[in-house]
Design an enzyme around this catalytic site. Sequence first.
Site, PDB file in Angstrom:
ATOM      1  N   TYR A  20       0.793  -1.311   0.021  1.00  0.00           N
ATOM      2  CA  TYR A  20       0.116   0.141   0.029  1.00  0.00           C
ATOM      3  C   TYR A  20       0.797   1.192   0.228  1.00  0.00           C
ATOM      4  O   TYR A  20       0.218   2.403   0.371  1.00  0.00           O
ATOM      5  CB  TYR A  20      -0.825  -0.005   1.144  1.00  0.00           C
ATOM      6  CG  TYR A  20      -1.882  -1.178   1.271  1.00  0.00           C
ATOM      7  CD1 TYR A  20      -2.732  -1.472   0.317  1.00  0.00           C
ATOM      8  CD2 TYR A  20      -1.974  -2.130   2.504  1.00  0.00           C
ATOM      9  CE1 TYR A  20      -3.630  -2.436   0.367  1.00  0.00           C
ATOM     10  CE2 TYR A  20      -2.713  -3.221   2.414  1.00  0.00           C
ATOM     11  CZ  TYR A  20      -3.579  -3.320   1.592  1.00  0.00           C
ATOM     12  OH  TYR A  20      -4.341  -4.535   1.506  1.00  0.00           O
ATOM     13  N   ASP A 101      18.083   9.368  20.602  1.00  0.00           N
ATOM     14  CA  ASP A 101      17.622  10.153  19.387  1.00  0.00           C
ATOM     15  C   ASP A 101      17.526  11.593  19.498  1.00  0.00           C
ATOM     16  O   ASP A 101      18.094  11.990  18.627  1.00  0.00           O
ATOM     17  CB  ASP A 101      16.425   9.501  18.752  1.00  0.00           C
ATOM     18  CG  ASP A 101      15.329   9.209  20.010  1.00  0.00           C
ATOM     19  OD1 ASP A 101      15.585   9.641  21.125  1.00  0.00           O
ATOM     20  OD2 ASP A 101      14.352   8.708  19.692  1.00  0.00           O
ATOM     21  N   SER A 127      14.067  15.348  27.128  1.00  0.00           N
ATOM     22  CA  SER A 127      14.025  14.729  25.643  1.00  0.00           C
ATOM     23  C   SER A 127      12.232  15.127  25.569  1.00  0.00           C
ATOM     24  O   SER A 127      11.762  15.040  24.547  1.00  0.00           O
ATOM     25  CB  SER A 127      14.241  13.608  25.797  1.00  0.00           C
ATOM     26  OG  SER A 127      15.574  13.100  25.960  1.00  0.00           O
ATOM     27  N   HIS A 175     -33.781  -6.313  11.791  1.00  0.00           N
ATOM     28  CA  HIS A 175     -33.270  -7.736  12.233  1.00  0.00           C
ATOM     29  C   HIS A 175     -33.509  -8.562  11.367  1.00  0.00           C
ATOM     30  O   HIS A 175     -33.664  -9.980  11.035  1.00  0.00           O
ATOM     31  CB  HIS A 175     -34.837  -8.246  13.241  1.00  0.00           C
ATOM     32  CG  HIS A 175     -35.075  -7.300  14.286  1.00  0.00           C
ATOM     33  ND1 HIS A 175     -34.111  -7.238  15.315  1.00  0.00           N
ATOM     34  CD2 HIS A 175     -35.926  -6.347  14.364  1.00  0.00           C
ATOM     35  CE1 HIS A 175     -34.432  -6.064  16.188  1.00  0.00           C
ATOM     36  NE2 HIS A 175     -35.636  -5.735  15.562  1.00  0.00           N
ATOM     37  N   SER A 301     -12.445 -13.026  -9.717  1.00  0.00           N
ATOM     38  CA  SER A 301     -12.247 -14.112  -9.138  1.00  0.00           C
ATOM     39  C   SER A 301     -11.261 -15.030  -9.983  1.00  0.00           C
ATOM     40  O   SER A 301     -11.261 -14.803 -10.857  1.00  0.00           O
ATOM     41  CB  SER A 301     -13.673 -14.770  -8.755  1.00  0.00           C
ATOM     42  OG  SER A 301     -13.280 -16.404  -8.510  1.00  0.00           O
ATOM     43  N   VAL A 308     -17.739  -9.869 -10.028  1.00  0.00           N
ATOM     44  CA  VAL A 308     -17.045  -8.510  -9.644  1.00  0.00           C
ATOM     45  C   VAL A 308     -17.158  -8.365  -8.163  1.00  0.00           C
ATOM     46  O   VAL A 308     -18.420  -8.102  -7.613  1.00  0.00           O
ATOM     47  CB  VAL A 308     -17.717  -7.455 -10.254  1.00  0.00           C
ATOM     48  CG1 VAL A 308     -17.248  -6.159  -9.998  1.00  0.00           C
ATOM     49  CG2 VAL A 308     -17.803  -7.436 -12.013  1.00  0.00           C
ATOM     50  N   ASN A 315     -11.727  -4.478   1.794  1.00  0.00           N
ATOM     51  CA  ASN A 315     -10.300  -3.914   2.249  1.00  0.00           C
ATOM     52  C   ASN A 315     -10.514  -2.893   3.015  1.00  0.00           C
ATOM     53  O   ASN A 315      -9.587  -2.883   3.927  1.00  0.00           O
ATOM     54  CB  ASN A 315      -9.584  -3.538   0.821  1.00  0.00           C
ATOM     55  CG  ASN A 315      -8.135  -3.493   1.101  1.00  0.00           C
ATOM     56  OD1 ASN A 315      -7.737  -2.808   1.800  1.00  0.00           O
ATOM     57  ND2 ASN A 315      -7.359  -4.377   0.077  1.00  0.00           N
ATOM     58  N   SER A 346       7.657   5.437  24.427  1.00  0.00           N
ATOM     59  CA  SER A 346       8.421   5.903  23.387  1.00  0.00           C
ATOM     60  C   SER A 346       8.241   5.188  21.967  1.00  0.00           C
ATOM     61  O   SER A 346       8.043   5.429  21.130  1.00  0.00           O
ATOM     62  CB  SER A 346       9.817   6.052  23.828  1.00  0.00           C
ATOM     63  OG  SER A 346      10.469   6.522  22.921  1.00  0.00           O
ATOM     64  N   VAL A 348       5.909   2.839  21.580  1.00  0.00           N
ATOM     65  CA  VAL A 348       4.324   2.668  21.176  1.00  0.00           C
ATOM     66  C   VAL A 348       3.936   4.221  20.421  1.00  0.00           C
ATOM     67  O   VAL A 348       3.445   3.584  19.339  1.00  0.00           O
ATOM     68  CB  VAL A 348       3.699   2.808  22.618  1.00  0.00           C
ATOM     69  CG1 VAL A 348       2.161   2.898  22.185  1.00  0.00           C
ATOM     70  CG2 VAL A 348       3.768   1.473  23.044  1.00  0.00           C
ATOM     71  N   ARG A 350       5.660   5.504  18.210  1.00  0.00           N
ATOM     72  CA  ARG A 350       6.309   5.386  16.996  1.00  0.00           C
ATOM     73  C   ARG A 350       5.312   4.662  15.715  1.00  0.00           C
ATOM     74  O   ARG A 350       5.460   4.782  14.825  1.00  0.00           O
ATOM     75  CB  ARG A 350       7.707   4.720  16.879  1.00  0.00           C
ATOM     76  CG  ARG A 350       8.765   5.419  17.674  1.00  0.00           C
ATOM     77  CD  ARG A 350       9.899   4.781  17.621  1.00  0.00           C
ATOM     78  NE  ARG A 350      11.062   5.467  18.525  1.00  0.00           N
ATOM     79  CZ  ARG A 350      11.660   6.446  17.870  1.00  0.00           C
ATOM     80  NH1 ARG A 350      11.860   6.878  16.553  1.00  0.00           N
ATOM     81  NH2 ARG A 350      12.825   6.881  18.503  1.00  0.00           N
TER      82      ARG A 350
END
Length: 465
Positions: A20, A101, A127, A175, A301, A308, A315, A346, A348, A350
């Site tokens: 992607y 960093d 930092s 329903h 397919s 189709v 997706n 820290s 996480v 990213r």
Amino acid sequence: MTELPRADPLSAVSPLDGRYAGRTAPLSPYASESALMRARVRVEAEYLVALADTEGVDLTLSDAERADLGSLAEEFDAEDARLIKRLETEGAEGYAATNHDVKAVEYFLRTETPERLHPWIHFGLTSEDVNNLAQRVLVKPAVEAVLVPAIREVRDALAEMAREYRDTPMLARTHGQPATPTTFGKEMAVYASRLGRALGRVGDATEGLSGKLAGASGTYAAHVAAYPEVDWPAVSRRFVTSLGLDHTALTTQVNPCDDLAELFDALRGVNNVLLDLDRDVWLYVSDRYLGQESEAGETGSSTMPHKVNPIDFENSEGNLSKANADLTFLADYVTTSRLQRDLSDSTVKRNVGAALAHCLIGYSKTGDGLAKVVPNEQVMREELEATPEIVGEAVQTVLRREGDTAAYERVKELTRGRQVTLDDFRALFDDLDVDESVRTELRALTPTGYTGIADELVDELDDEE
């Protein structure tokens, strides 16, 4: 097997930078490691200017030095990013590897500035002062410049469909069972309206992003030790707001991140609306209420040439579900810290860019899908006409108006568990003790005409825009 170059999208570990990559590219200026480096450079450089503008601080900058500091972030390029990485991991320009960093950014600034400014770079900061601001000056435009336009495109497409098919009658299902008819346009208007409100919440949360700059424990201790007469909270507020952020005055070493959690929750709200839409459109395609325009050369397919598939909506559903899992985790995690600071957040943080990337893929896929679907008005009408029992609600309601206390039971006896026709209803009408005008009113009821003011409700979108 010959290994592909690491930069080749086909060798990417994550599909976000692989399969992607074309769809996620708009987020690269805000979510990449290089982008974070550039944002840190901007914060550090602009903080130097703020210090020079603070009365009582012994720092002066010439016009040329101010211009040079301003250009550091504006002209930041790949070579600058690579130098910062070398300063962190290998050492460079006479500095040993920092294994840190933010310290690497400080040393990079030293390589770009006169030596007399070096003591002032990162003066009094921790930092997290730099990181929390850098992250927000990236997240804010990522949402405003990339995600919001993508969401708005979907919302506008839904509104356009709502207006075009406002009076196209369609059997509703509650329903999973046949229910009071609606129009396709009105159902799309519901989603457009929901998405518009959710988008408003995203805008509010983005505007509310808030930064801190208060030192190692949030007390301005180092600042005050050096210059006790300076109003450091005021300096902090001016600087943070100059970055386009609100100011958080009370913190530990870390920004509490309640603002980010609010944004993540708002994005989940958008995603939940679109997940609901994706699944409904999938069902409409399955029921042949919606047809899909095929693309030349496209394979639907691998074994059934006629198909189709509603792949765009599937997706989108997968990516938005992944995004929501990530956003929920992020919102829960970034708002916690052991005592005044721990570093688990820290790594996480990213992953914020990955969550936003899954959002973007989902939005673009939903948009692609909507551009291909076309309402099959004939199928919708045929199914309505084949389900005459749905006028039973209208029949019993009119009879209630006329004072018939057994109206519901009459219609229930006629329709429950039975295949009925409009002629069966008309036979019931002939036996009713009502005025002829009421009988005429009942006989005029049809499934395709029983949509209330669905077409008029689409105009509610005009009031929301």
